[in-house]
Every structure is written in C-alpha cells, then in structure tokens.
Design a protein around this motif. Structure first.
Motif, PDB file in Angstrom:
ATOM      1  N   ASP A  26      -7.049  16.742   2.123  1.00  0.00           N
ATOM      2  CA  ASP A  26      -6.430  16.156   3.401  1.00  0.00           C
ATOM      3  C   ASP A  26      -7.425  15.233   4.216  1.00  0.00           C
ATOM      4  OD1 ASP A  26      -8.173  18.284   4.100  1.00  0.00           O
ATOM      5  OD2 ASP A  26      -6.541  19.042   5.363  1.00  0.00           O
ATOM      6  N   GLN A  27      -8.811  15.315   3.872  1.00  0.00           N
ATOM      7  CA  GLN A  27      -9.963  14.580   4.610  1.00  0.00           C
ATOM      8  C   GLN A  27     -10.319  13.176   3.886  1.00  0.00           C
ATOM      9  OE1 GLN A  27     -11.218  15.664   7.486  1.00  0.00           O
ATOM     10  NE2 GLN A  27      -9.470  17.035   7.237  1.00  0.00           N
ATOM     11  N   GLY A  28      -9.886  13.095   2.601  1.00  0.00           N
ATOM     12  CA  GLY A  28     -10.160  12.015   1.902  1.00  0.00           C
ATOM     13  C   GLY A  28     -10.488  12.208   0.377  1.00  0.00           C
ATOM     14  N   TRP A  29     -11.034  11.235  -0.116  1.00  0.00           N
ATOM     15  CA  TRP A  29     -11.468  11.397  -1.792  1.00  0.00           C
ATOM     16  C   TRP A  29     -12.682  12.218  -1.756  1.00  0.00           C
ATOM     17  CZ3 TRP A  29      -7.685  10.814  -5.381  1.00  0.00           C
ATOM     18  CH2 TRP A  29      -6.699  10.229  -5.050  1.00  0.00           C
ATOM     19  N   HIS A  44      -9.718   9.092   4.543  1.00  0.00           N
ATOM     20  CA  HIS A  44      -8.487   8.278   4.502  1.00  0.00           C
ATOM     21  C   HIS A  44      -8.353   7.330   5.692  1.00  0.00           C
ATOM     22  CE1 HIS A  44      -7.109  11.212   1.560  1.00  0.00           C
ATOM     23  NE2 HIS A  44      -6.849  12.114   2.192  1.00  0.00           N
ATOM     24  N   PRO A  45      -7.552   6.286   5.309  1.00  0.00           N
ATOM     25  CA  PRO A  45      -7.326   5.442   6.507  1.00  0.00           C
ATOM     26  C   PRO A  45      -6.157   6.065   7.415  1.00  0.00           C
ATOM     27  CG  PRO A  45      -6.193   4.571   4.666  1.00  0.00           C
ATOM     28  CD  PRO A  45      -7.095   5.737   4.115  1.00  0.00           C
ATOM     29  N   ALA A  46      -6.129   5.448   8.509  1.00  0.00           N
ATOM     30  CA  ALA A  46      -5.063   5.923   9.721  1.00  0.00           C
ATOM     31  C   ALA A  46      -3.772   5.757   9.234  1.00  0.00           C
ATOM     32  CB  ALA A  46      -5.158   4.983  11.013  1.00  0.00           C
ATOM     33  N   PRO A  74      -1.778   3.810   2.676  1.00  0.00           N
ATOM     34  CA  PRO A  74      -1.195   2.484   2.176  1.00  0.00           C
ATOM     35  C   PRO A  74      -0.214   3.042   1.058  1.00  0.00           C
ATOM     36  CG  PRO A  74      -3.431   2.626   1.001  1.00  0.00           C
ATOM     37  CD  PRO A  74      -3.308   4.037   1.911  1.00  0.00           C
ATOM     38  N   PRO A  75       0.255   1.644   0.237  1.00  0.00           N
ATOM     39  CA  PRO A  75       1.109   2.006  -0.916  1.00  0.00           C
ATOM     40  C   PRO A  75       0.324   2.924  -1.784  1.00  0.00           C
ATOM     41  CG  PRO A  75       1.304  -0.332  -0.195  1.00  0.00           C
ATOM     42  CD  PRO A  75       0.251   0.311   0.618  1.00  0.00           C
ATOM     43  N   LEU A  76       1.073   3.894  -2.529  1.00  0.00           N
ATOM     44  CA  LEU A  76       0.335   5.017  -3.291  1.00  0.00           C
ATOM     45  C   LEU A  76      -0.310   4.304  -4.441  1.00  0.00           C
ATOM     46  CD1 LEU A  76       2.748   7.705  -3.142  1.00  0.00           C
ATOM     47  CD2 LEU A  76       0.935   7.280  -1.487  1.00  0.00           C
ATOM     48  N   ALA A  77       0.073   3.333  -5.228  1.00  0.00           N
ATOM     49  CA  ALA A  77      -0.900   2.960  -6.260  1.00  0.00           C
ATOM     50  C   ALA A  77      -2.033   2.244  -5.729  1.00  0.00           C
ATOM     51  CB  ALA A  77       0.036   1.632  -7.099  1.00  0.00           C
ATOM     52  N   ALA A  78      -2.033   1.557  -4.659  1.00  0.00           N
ATOM     53  CA  ALA A  78      -3.128   0.963  -4.046  1.00  0.00           C
ATOM     54  C   ALA A  78      -3.999   1.969  -3.460  1.00  0.00           C
ATOM     55  CB  ALA A  78      -2.758  -0.070  -2.927  1.00  0.00           C
ATOM     56  N   PHE A  79      -3.369   3.257  -3.144  1.00  0.00           N
ATOM     57  CA  PHE A  79      -4.277   4.346  -2.419  1.00  0.00           C
ATOM     58  C   PHE A  79      -5.043   4.865  -3.403  1.00  0.00           C
ATOM     59  CE2 PHE A  79      -3.945   8.931  -1.363  1.00  0.00           C
ATOM     60  CZ  PHE A  79      -5.008   8.941  -0.338  1.00  0.00           C
ATOM     61  N   VAL A  80      -4.483   5.011  -4.847  1.00  0.00           N
ATOM     62  CA  VAL A  80      -5.283   5.764  -5.838  1.00  0.00           C
ATOM     63  C   VAL A  80      -6.252   4.663  -6.382  1.00  0.00           C
ATOM     64  CG1 VAL A  80      -5.056   6.481  -8.421  1.00  0.00           C
ATOM     65  CG2 VAL A  80      -3.302   7.378  -6.515  1.00  0.00           C
ATOM     66  N   ASP A  81      -5.651   3.560  -6.588  1.00  0.00           N
ATOM     67  CA  ASP A  81      -6.867   2.369  -7.113  1.00  0.00           C
ATOM     68  C   ASP A  81      -8.282   2.293  -6.159  1.00  0.00           C
ATOM     69  OD1 ASP A  81      -7.033   0.416  -9.260  1.00  0.00           O
ATOM     70  OD2 ASP A  81      -7.100  -1.026  -7.750  1.00  0.00           O
ATOM     71  N   ALA A  82      -7.861   2.312  -4.920  1.00  0.00           N
ATOM     72  CA  ALA A  82      -9.039   2.298  -4.034  1.00  0.00           C
ATOM     73  C   ALA A  82     -10.042   3.308  -4.351  1.00  0.00           C
ATOM     74  CB  ALA A  82      -8.579   2.340  -2.565  1.00  0.00           C
TER      75      ALA A  82
END
Length: 409
Positions: free
Chosen positions: A351-354, A369-371, A374-382
């Motif tokens: 819940d805090q980030g990766w 995590h950002p505020a 983002p779209p989930l595919a971009a979230f995982v790719d980042a």
C-alpha cells in the motif's frame, strides 16, 4: 518564425524525405539538420540531394567530420566490444559507399551554428555546447545541464547525437534535444522524431513531432546490404538492439533490452549459475532484457495492494507477467550478487509503493505510489522499469557492467 530541426539522418533517405514533407506541411520557414548524415543505414548517398535540393541547413556531426577526412573510425568512442564491432562495420560501409564529392561537401559544414531568429539567439550543435560527440542526456544531473548551457549563453540550444528527444528549460535557456530521424527512440514506436520550434518576438516554444516514414524499405535495404539482423530489428520494432553501452541507467531501463549476450557469464558467475540458467531467447540479436532473467524474475508479489488483485493480475498479464502471488507465507529467499550483498529484486506491491523484495517491505519503497494511480499497465511498467534502473546501477557499481560514457571525446 517556425523552424523544423532534425538530427541523425543515418543514411535513411525515407525518413529524411518524410521530415522535409512534414515540415513543409507544418509551415516551417526553415529546415535544419544537426548532423550524422551517415551510419546505421544502407543508403548514404541518397540523402545528399534531398538536403541540398530542399535547402536544409546543416551542421556537421562527428560522423560527417570522420567521413569527410577519411578517418579510421567514426569517433563514437565505444568501449563495449560488441558496440565497437558494429560501429566499425557500419562506419567502414559508409566510408566505402559515400561518394567523395558528398564527403567533401560534409567537410565544408561547420560543427556548430548560431543565428538570431526573431529576437532569439539560437545555438545549433551536434552533441552539446562542450563537445561534438558529447551525449546530452535528459537524466544528467542539473549541474551538468547548467554547465553545458553556461558554455553557450544562448536563449535556445538545439542538439542531437544521443538519439533520444527531450525538451527542458534550464534557467532562461530552452534546450531541445531533437532526437534523430534515422532510427526510432528505443520506446517500441517505429516512428522517428524531430522538433518544431516557434519563435515569436524573442520567445521560443518547442514540441517533438513523431514522424511516420517507410520503415519497411529502410529495413529491407539494411538486410539487402547484409548487415546483422540487429540493425533491421531496431527499425522494425522500435527497440534498440545496438549502442546500449552509451545509455545511462534511466534511459536504458525504459527500453526492452538492457545488456549484451556477452555480459551474461559475468553476471551469472556470482550466483553460482552457468549460462544454461539463462538461455538466449533470440540468437539473431546480441541483446537481452533483464526482466524475466535470473537476476530479475517476472514475478509480482503483493501485500496490502492499493488495487484489486484481479486488476493487478490483468495488468501484469498485459506486461507478460503470469506469476502474481501474495507474499504472506510464500516469500522467496533473498539472493545476493556481488560483495556489497545487495539482494536481487523480487518486485513487490504494497500500500506504500513498490518494494524491492517481499522480505524488505518494512523499508521505504524504491518507487512510492503517485497521488493518483495511473492506468494499470503503465503502473506495472513503471515499477518494472524502476527495478531495472536500480539493478543496472548496482551492477555498474560492482563493475559487472560498464558504466555509460557521456562523452566520447
């Protein structure tokens, strides 16, 4: 006034013709090219009449200086044996197939140019204001950006050479790396890039244009000239399969490929693994991705994820990740590489980030995590790119990979 500025033609007349046509459609008053007319392509002579016949104002790149003088190499300064091998192969071909009248014309070009355009002092360079073959990367420290700007003092600086476009305001100066039109920008998009700059009463605004061109003909010409498949594969996929050495960790982590096949034995040895632990997925190209390797498995562990597990699983599948599991009671053992005992990553969502590993979730995440998610595919790719970047930095710090060489001079 509107100007269109490209760099890195790289013996690619199809992209150069598309640049000229698109710049005219966009009502550019002047067209500029920042050099490196040869290399990476199979048709060097075909670009000359396009430049001179369309009044494209050129400055010389390191490739052009080398071809004009008949130098032994392109002055690219590669240290990795595979990059150097490819550079020599391409340079020898370009030198051999470039008309000497074209080469002599290259020798008349200045290596930088300065113009006053509608109240703006605009400085056109190839690499940077401090070196013809200096790689001016977006990820350089702010002090390095300022040093290059202060060496010029212009209102606008236009550069290329690195192959990756960006726009950044540094103090009062607008810096535009226009990218290149000879090959794609290592982001999976076959389109190439150039810059449009609008100048109005001393104020400049710039944008990067993505340019469609006949990449099929370009790739076919490379194959017809019997170059290694790696050159054509970059054209047909949008991912770099050569020149990885020069990329800083941040830029390299965003690409699909991160290291050469030749690096694999040295990376596996500290893990007590043989080369069979990392089979070559594509012998036709000399590069590999860290993702899905023994150093960075294609796993996602989770504990208290900020998104639903089904959504996470779907997003992971979109990034070709099938291993998505809760970390509680299933955490893998930590594996280490090198004397610094840095644990190898097992990507973990909390819940805090990766986090770097399921056993390290009490530490601050390497990517918070950002505020707003983002779209989930971009979230995982980042997260994946972030993990690759940190891992590359660690491998370079332990001298298991060459660090980037910002300037070949």
């Amino acid at each position: 006034m509107r100007i269109a500025v490209c760099g890195g033609v790289y013996s690619n007349p199809w992209a150069l013709r598309a640049f000229i046509d698109d710049a005219r459609r966009n009502h550019a008053d002047r067209l500029y090219c920042l050099g490196d007319l040869g290399g990476y392509g199979a048709e060097p002579d075909a670009v000359w009449p396009l430049l001179t016949g369309n009044d494209v104002i050129c400055v010389a790149g390191n490739y052009d200086v080398a071809i004009a003088s008949g130098a032994e190499d392109c002055g690219c300064g590669y240290r990795d044996p595979r990059d150097q091998e490819y550079a020599e192969m391409m340079y020898d071909f370009t030198l051999r197939t470039t008309n000497r009248r074209f080469a002599a014309w290259m020798g008349t070009l200045r290596t930088e140019r300065r113009e006053k355009l509608d109240g703006c002092d605009v400085h056109f360079v190839h690499g940077s204001t401090t070196g013809l073959n200096d790689f001016w990367w977006e990820s350089l420290p702010e002090a390095e950006h300022r040093r290059r700007v202060e060496a010029s003092g212009a209102d606008v600086i236009m550069c290329t050479h690195s192959g990756l476009p960006w726009i950044k305001r540094i103090g009062d100066c607008l810096v535009v790396n226009v990218g290149v039109i000879g090959r794609p920008a290592n982001d999976g998009d076959r389109r190439v890039r150039y810059a449009l700059v609008d100048i109005d009463d001393g104020v400049a605004r710039a944008r990067i244009i993505r340019l469609h061109y006949d990449w099929r003909s370009h790739a076919e010409a490379l194959r017809r000239a019997k170059f290694p498949e790696a050159f054509a594969r970059t054209v047909t996929t949008g991912w770099w399969t050569t020149c990885l050495e020069v990329l800083p960790t941040r830029e390299r982590a965003k690409g699909r490929f991160h290291l050469y096949d030749s690096s694999v034995p040295r990376l596996l040895e500290p893990l007590g693994l043989g080369e069979d632990a990392w089979p070559d997925p594509d012998p036709s190209i000399p590069v590999r991705s860290l993702w899905g390797s023994p150093l960075l498995p294609d796993h996602i562990w989770y504990t208290r994820p900020p998104i639903g597990v089904d959504d996470l699983t779907e997003a992971a599948a979109g990034c070709a990740i099938s291993h998505v599991r809760p970390s509680d009671g299933h955490s893998p053992v930590m594996r280490y590489i090198g004397e610094a005992r840095r644990p190898l990553p097992e990507l973990t969502l909390t819940d805090q980030g990766w986090s770097w590993h399921p056993r390290l979730t009490s530490e601050p995440p390497f990517l918070a995590h950002p505020a707003e998610i983002p779209p989930l595919a971009a979230f995982v790719d980042a997260a994946r790119s972030g993990a690759v970047e940190v891992l590359l930095e660690e491998l370079q710090a332990q001298n298991l990979l060459l660090p980037p060489n910002y300037c070949a001079g």
